[in-house]
Design a protein around this motif. Structure first.
Motif, PDB file in Angstrom:
ATOM      1  N   ASP A  66      -3.984   9.174   0.294  1.00  0.00           N
ATOM      2  CA  ASP A  66      -4.988   8.263  -0.257  1.00  0.00           C
ATOM      3  C   ASP A  66      -5.019   6.918   0.462  1.00  0.00           C
ATOM      4  N   ASP A  67      -3.974   6.634   1.251  1.00  0.00           N
ATOM      5  CA  ASP A  67      -3.883   5.329   1.924  1.00  0.00           C
ATOM      6  C   ASP A  67      -4.227   5.381   3.400  1.00  0.00           C
ATOM      7  N   ILE A  68      -4.475   6.583   3.919  1.00  0.00           N
ATOM      8  CA  ILE A  68      -4.605   6.722   5.372  1.00  0.00           C
ATOM      9  C   ILE A  68      -5.784   5.923   5.925  1.00  0.00           C
ATOM     10  N   ILE A  69      -6.947   6.066   5.337  1.00  0.00           N
ATOM     11  CA  ILE A  69      -8.125   5.340   5.826  1.00  0.00           C
ATOM     12  C   ILE A  69      -7.901   3.826   5.687  1.00  0.00           C
ATOM     13  N   ALA A  76      -4.763  -4.692   5.747  1.00  0.00           N
ATOM     14  CA  ALA A  76      -4.323  -3.734   4.734  1.00  0.00           C
ATOM     15  C   ALA A  76      -2.877  -3.377   5.051  1.00  0.00           C
ATOM     16  N   THR A  77      -1.993  -3.539   4.079  1.00  0.00           N
ATOM     17  CA  THR A  77      -0.567  -3.314   4.327  1.00  0.00           C
ATOM     18  C   THR A  77       0.143  -2.902   3.048  1.00  0.00           C
ATOM     19  N   SER A  78       1.254  -2.185   3.191  1.00  0.00           N
ATOM     20  CA  SER A  78       2.085  -1.825   2.042  1.00  0.00           C
ATOM     21  C   SER A  78       3.263  -2.791   1.899  1.00  0.00           C
ATOM     22  N   LYS A  79       3.332  -3.789   2.781  1.00  0.00           N
ATOM     23  CA  LYS A  79       4.532  -4.638   2.855  1.00  0.00           C
ATOM     24  C   LYS A  79       4.485  -5.838   1.908  1.00  0.00           C
ATOM     25  N   ILE A  80       3.287  -6.359   1.641  1.00  0.00           N
ATOM     26  CA  ILE A  80       3.149  -7.474   0.697  1.00  0.00           C
ATOM     27  C   ILE A  80       1.927  -7.254  -0.187  1.00  0.00           C
ATOM     28  N   GLU A  81       1.909  -7.936  -1.328  1.00  0.00           N
ATOM     29  CA  GLU A  81       0.760  -7.825  -2.232  1.00  0.00           C
ATOM     30  C   GLU A  81       0.185  -9.185  -2.600  1.00  0.00           C
ATOM     31  N   THR A  82       1.059 -10.185  -2.821  1.00  0.00           N
ATOM     32  CA  THR A  82       0.603 -11.508  -3.243  1.00  0.00           C
ATOM     33  C   THR A  82       1.090 -12.577  -2.278  1.00  0.00           C
ATOM     34  N   LYS A 115       6.800  13.444   2.018  1.00  0.00           N
ATOM     35  CA  LYS A 115       7.624  14.521   1.455  1.00  0.00           C
ATOM     36  C   LYS A 115       6.990  15.169   0.215  1.00  0.00           C
ATOM     37  N   ASP A 116       5.995  14.494  -0.379  1.00  0.00           N
ATOM     38  CA  ASP A 116       5.387  15.000  -1.607  1.00  0.00           C
ATOM     39  C   ASP A 116       4.313  16.054  -1.350  1.00  0.00           C
ATOM     40  N   PHE A 117       3.998  16.311  -0.063  1.00  0.00           N
ATOM     41  CA  PHE A 117       2.927  17.258   0.261  1.00  0.00           C
ATOM     42  C   PHE A 117       3.437  18.311   1.243  1.00  0.00           C
ATOM     43  N   ASP A 118       2.876  19.517   1.105  1.00  0.00           N
ATOM     44  CA  ASP A 118       3.236  20.609   2.013  1.00  0.00           C
ATOM     45  C   ASP A 118       2.402  20.579   3.288  1.00  0.00           C
ATOM     46  N   TYR A 119       1.470  19.714   3.360  1.00  0.00           N
ATOM     47  CA  TYR A 119       0.588  19.601   4.515  1.00  0.00           C
ATOM     48  C   TYR A 119       0.409  18.118   4.853  1.00  0.00           C
ATOM     49  N   GLY A 120      -0.091  17.884   6.043  1.00  0.00           N
ATOM     50  CA  GLY A 120      -0.329  16.510   6.469  1.00  0.00           C
ATOM     51  C   GLY A 120      -1.789  16.271   6.773  1.00  0.00           C
ATOM     52  N   PHE A 121      -2.042  15.108   7.380  1.00  0.00           N
ATOM     53  CA  PHE A 121      -3.424  14.754   7.716  1.00  0.00           C
ATOM     54  C   PHE A 121      -3.482  14.229   9.144  1.00  0.00           C
ATOM     55  N   LYS A 122      -4.626  14.523   9.766  1.00  0.00           N
ATOM     56  CA  LYS A 122      -4.884  14.030  11.113  1.00  0.00           C
ATOM     57  C   LYS A 122      -6.015  13.019  11.043  1.00  0.00           C
ATOM     58  N   VAL A 123      -5.796  11.863  11.655  1.00  0.00           N
ATOM     59  CA  VAL A 123      -6.804  10.802  11.654  1.00  0.00           C
ATOM     60  C   VAL A 123      -7.171  10.481  13.097  1.00  0.00           C
ATOM     61  N   GLU A 124      -8.451  10.490  13.406  1.00  0.00           N
ATOM     62  CA  GLU A 124      -8.935  10.154  14.753  1.00  0.00           C
ATOM     63  C   GLU A 124      -9.750   8.873  14.681  1.00  0.00           C
ATOM     64  N   CYS A 125      -9.376   7.907  15.528  1.00  0.00           N
ATOM     65  CA  CYS A 125     -10.019   6.581  15.485  1.00  0.00           C
ATOM     66  C   CYS A 125     -10.534   6.202  16.867  1.00  0.00           C
ATOM     67  N   GLU A 126     -11.745   5.664  16.906  1.00  0.00           N
ATOM     68  CA  GLU A 126     -12.320   5.148  18.143  1.00  0.00           C
ATOM     69  C   GLU A 126     -13.390   4.132  17.786  1.00  0.00           C
ATOM     70  N   ASN A 127     -13.349   2.963  18.462  1.00  0.00           N
ATOM     71  CA  ASN A 127     -14.287   1.871  18.186  1.00  0.00           C
ATOM     72  C   ASN A 127     -14.282   1.492  16.703  1.00  0.00           C
ATOM     73  N   GLU A 129     -13.910   3.278  14.200  1.00  0.00           N
ATOM     74  CA  GLU A 129     -14.400   4.323  13.315  1.00  0.00           C
ATOM     75  C   GLU A 129     -13.260   5.309  13.038  1.00  0.00           C
ATOM     76  N   VAL A 130     -13.113   5.729  11.767  1.00  0.00           N
ATOM     77  CA  VAL A 130     -11.971   6.552  11.360  1.00  0.00           C
ATOM     78  C   VAL A 130     -12.454   7.874  10.759  1.00  0.00           C
ATOM     79  N   LYS A 131     -11.895   9.004  11.252  1.00  0.00           N
ATOM     80  CA  LYS A 131     -12.202  10.328  10.720  1.00  0.00           C
ATOM     81  C   LYS A 131     -10.900  10.990  10.298  1.00  0.00           C
ATOM     82  N   LYS A 132     -10.881  11.626   9.097  1.00  0.00           N
ATOM     83  CA  LYS A 132      -9.665  12.232   8.553  1.00  0.00           C
ATOM     84  C   LYS A 132      -9.873  13.721   8.317  1.00  0.00           C
ATOM     85  N   SER A 133      -8.810  14.518   8.645  1.00  0.00           N
ATOM     86  CA  SER A 133      -8.855  15.958   8.374  1.00  0.00           C
ATOM     87  C   SER A 133      -7.445  16.454   8.065  1.00  0.00           C
TER      88      SER A 133
END
Length: 598
Positions: A66-69, A76-82, A115-127, A129-133
């Motif tokens: 859910d965070d990949i895009i 956008a970061t998971s390291k800080i919030e406030t 570790k919570d998923f049996d599969y992963g995701f591939k993200v392709e980025c150019e200019n 623009e982000v595509k996820k599969s």
């Protein structure tokens, strides 16, 4: 003037990339630091296409689907919030600029799985623009960058040669490996391994893997804590007789973040100032741990600069820690953390032992000789400072002279060592367990005298009933008058007999046989030099003048006395000018030369 318009997301990211991504090195830094923050224990970096293709693979926690895009969005970061989190940063990255900047100037493919998923995701980025599969993959993340700066030809023109760009990346990987010996790091260029560490959580082992056994065996451990401030410094520094030609091997970290820190560097340089030559530098691996609120790492996008709340306190803490290490004084760990130290600079073969507190923040083992550590006199001994080498035959000490001095117990020669003799009336040859040691008699004696004088509250003086009248210039007179009190402190009493003439009334006892004119010449040279370091220079001059000279015959007793005195010096590596005192030729090297290895 043109009308104001809103810039596109891609242009905004490219502008940001100008600060964050300067060269291929920057891409590797941001991606490997992300891997470290993700808890990876293995990170592999592959470089190709003149450093414009970069692949970073790790076994870290991966990115949640859910965070990949969002991960490739600006800020956008998971390291800080406030905003408050900026005062308690414990991760390498925290700005959320790197990935958004990278995808605006390259073609990026990301494959990730948690570790919570049996599969992963591939993200392709150019200019931007982000595509996820969806895709199959192992737990962790692979970031593959191709054609870096393909859409910024002007930036490509500023890149150095492939060899130079790779050297930057290699230095980065070395720095990260030294800060994180618990992580197995690998760097390849065109499928050739450039660097590889095994991640054994042993910093000395990492030093051996990156550099050599030679570097590792010339390092002294540094460890110091301050409970009140919450500071801890750990790592290694080289002995003063093992130096480099540049400061390239200053690996300085604050909370395991490699930094360029003038305060840190000044503390190091100050400790070594009178231990090594002016054009030589030590090998340093030091990590300063401190509460995040005591340091600001949010100074520059590269996060290489830091600011402290109290820089003077930091300077003194670092200085004292290195000085203790070079002097052989160790602060042992308390019982609670003597074995399981939660930092990345562990102590090898540390055992749990009963410890007792001997000062505010120093603990030692129960059976430790406290007098030896702090040089507390156990038994008063009378030492005559009268020069002992005026003739070829040794002059016995006269314990009734006024210039007697109480010192700690006289040491004995080290075990398994034997003085063989003297070479060219300048060097003392010693047979030791590990090899043949060659000691410069003048430099060794100079180091001993320097340390004794530095500890002395009152330097013994010799009253001169007859002294040469020495002619001086008006400038010389001004210098002598200006520093008269400092000279008196070190045993020099000068009287002005006319506008351009002086005589010595007193000189240090050690220099009673040296020409006053020669002494004055050296003093004036120092006074007209480094004004901020006058007292130290006077002390060094006195030690050098008083020490036994080269090309002086010594009998066995005299050689033994020089070696005994030198062995008990706190910093027996170099003279106050920075020249090395001894050199050991190992038995195995001698045997190899004579082909006795079989």
């Amino acid at each position: 003037m043109k009308r104001i318009v809103q810039l596109s997301k891609n242009v905004i990211n490219q502008i940001a990339a100008g600060e964050v991504i300067e060269r291929p090195y920057s891409v590797v830094k941001e991606l490997v630091e992300n891997s470290i923050d993700a808890g990876a224990t293995r990170v592999s970096v592959e470089i190709s296409n003149e450093c414009r293709n970069i692949r970073v693979a790790d076994n870290g926690s991966g990115i949640h689907p859910d965070d990949i895009i969002l991960a490739f969005s600006k800020h956008a970061t998971s390291k800080i919030e406030t905003g408050e989190d900026l005062y308690s940063i414990k991760t390498m990255g925290f700005r959320g600029e790197a990935l958004a900047s990278i995808i605006s100037i390259s073609k990026l493919t990301c494959i990730t799985r948690t570790k919570d998923f049996d599969y992963g995701f591939k993200v392709e980025c150019e200019n931007s623009e982000v595509k996820k599969s969806q895709t199959g993959c192992a737990i962790g993340t692979i970031m593959e960058i191709k054609d870096l700066f393909y859409n910024l030809p002007a930036r490509m023109k500023f890149l150095k040669s492939e060899k130079t760009e790779l050297a930057y990346i290699n230095e980065l990987m070395q720095s990260l490996a030294l800060a994180h010996p618990e992580i197995a790091l690998e760097l390849k260029n065109n499928n050739k391994i450039i660097l590889k560490t095994t991640g054994q959580s042993n910093n000395i082992q990492t030093v051996k893997e990156i550099f050599s056994e030679e570097v590792a065996k010339n390092l002294k451990e540094v460890f110091k804590t301050d409970k009140i401030s919450g500071f801890k410094i750990s790592g290694y520094v080289s002995t003063p007789d093992y130096t480099r030609a540049t400061k390239k091997d200053y690996y300085m970290y604050v909370n395991f973040r490699n930094v360029k820190c003038p305060v840190f560097q000044k503390a190091i340089d100050t400790v070594y100032k009178n231990l090594i030559g002016n054009t030589r530098y030590p090998f340093i691996i030091l990590n300063l741990e401190m509460p995040p609120e005591s340091v600001d790492v949010n100074v520059h996008p590269t996060k290489k600069e830091v600011r402290y709340q109290n820089p003077n306190q930091i300077f003194n803490f670092i200085y004292s820690a290195i000085d203790m290490a070079l002097s052989g004084i160790k602060e042992n760990r308390t019982i609670e953390n003597s074995v399981e130290i939660q930092n990345n600079f562990p102590v090898e073969n540390q055992e749990k032992k009963e410890l007792k507190q001997v000062s505010e923040d120093i603990y030692v083992e129960e059976n430790t000789n406290i007098a030896k550590i702090f040089e507390i006199p156990k038994q008063a001994e009378i030492i005559d400072f009268k020069p002992k080498f005026e003739q070829q035959n040794f002059v016995p000490q006269n314990n009734n002279q006024s210039f007697q001095k109480k010192l700690i117990e006289q040491p004995v020669l080290e075990k398994e060592e034997l003085i063989i003799g003297q070479y060219r009336k300048t060097y003392i040859l010693i047979e030791k367990e590990e090899g043949l040691e060659i000691v410069d008699q003048h430099i060794a004696d100079e180091r001993y005298i320097y340390e004794k004088l530095k500890k002395s509250k009152n330097i013994d003086c010799q009253l001169l009933f007859i002294s040469d009248v020495i002619e001086i210039s008006p400038t010389d007179r001004e210098l002598l008058e200006q520093h008269k009190e400092k000279l008196t402190k070190f045993g020099y009493e000068i009287d002005f007999v006319s506008e351009n003439e002086v005589i010595f009334r007193k000189v240090p006892q050690l220099l009673s046989k040296i020409s006053p004119k020669e002494i004055l010449s050296d003093i004036l040279e120092n006074l007209s030099g480094d004004i901020d370091n006058i007292e130290e220079q006077i002390l060094i001059t006195t030690s050098c003048k008083a020490a036994i000279k080269a090309n002086t015959y010594l009998n066995s007793y005299q050689m033994e006395e020089i070696i005994k005195n030198w062995r008990k010096c706190e910093k027996p590596y170099t003279c106050p000018h920075g020249r090395p005192i001894s050199k050991i030729i190992e038995h195995k090297d001698i045997a190899k030369f004579f082909q006795r290895n079989k």
